[in-house]
Design a protein around this motif. Sequence first.
Motif, PDB file in Angstrom:
ATOM      1  N   ILE A  36     -29.623 -13.700  47.917  1.00 17.34           N
ATOM      2  CA  ILE A  36     -28.805 -14.794  47.384  1.00 17.34           C
ATOM      3  C   ILE A  36     -27.582 -14.958  48.273  1.00 17.34           C
ATOM      4  O   ILE A  36     -26.966 -13.963  48.680  1.00 17.34           O
ATOM      5  N   PHE A  37     -27.212 -16.206  48.560  1.00 13.95           N
ATOM      6  CA  PHE A  37     -25.996 -16.442  49.328  1.00 13.95           C
ATOM      7  C   PHE A  37     -24.803 -15.848  48.570  1.00 13.95           C
ATOM      8  O   PHE A  37     -24.702 -15.998  47.342  1.00 13.95           O
ATOM      9  N   PRO A  38     -23.890 -15.195  49.266  1.00 11.19           N
ATOM     10  CA  PRO A  38     -22.772 -14.501  48.600  1.00 11.19           C
ATOM     11  C   PRO A  38     -21.891 -15.393  47.727  1.00 11.19           C
ATOM     12  O   PRO A  38     -21.342 -14.929  46.727  1.00 11.19           O
ATOM     13  N   GLU A  39     -21.770 -16.668  48.065  1.00  8.29           N
ATOM     14  CA  GLU A  39     -20.897 -17.551  47.277  1.00  8.29           C
ATOM     15  C   GLU A  39     -21.577 -18.080  46.014  1.00  8.29           C
ATOM     16  O   GLU A  39     -20.934 -18.738  45.199  1.00  8.29           O
ATOM     17  N   ASN A  40     -22.849 -17.769  45.827  1.00  2.00           N
ATOM     18  CA  ASN A  40     -23.576 -18.235  44.644  1.00  2.00           C
ATOM     19  C   ASN A  40     -23.342 -17.260  43.482  1.00  2.00           C
ATOM     20  O   ASN A  40     -24.226 -16.529  43.047  1.00  2.00           O
ATOM     21  N   HIS A  41     -22.106 -17.266  42.984  1.00  5.43           N
ATOM     22  CA  HIS A  41     -21.697 -16.319  41.946  1.00  5.43           C
ATOM     23  C   HIS A  41     -22.516 -16.450  40.667  1.00  5.43           C
ATOM     24  O   HIS A  41     -22.813 -15.445  40.020  1.00  5.43           O
TER      25      HIS A  41
END
Length: 80
Positions: A36-41
């Motif tokens: 998962i992309f890190p900014e996809n909290h």
Amino acid sequence: MYVDPNHSGKGVGTALLQALIDSTETAGVWTIETGIFPENHASLALHHAHGFRTVGTRERIGQHNGHWRDVVLIERRSNT
């Protein structure tokens, strides 16, 4: 998988992720992994709420829109 923003917060992601988990438990799969992309909290929180744990970050694993991207590697191990 991505849920259309118009349907965000309505339990669609939870239902889909739980169906995936149930199917892998039935099939006897020991571990499921995803990135998962890190900014996809929101996605990270959803997965953590369903028993996934962060394994680490894969740095500059691929390009997206011409930019190198990191991906958080997470996994869930079967309880059975």
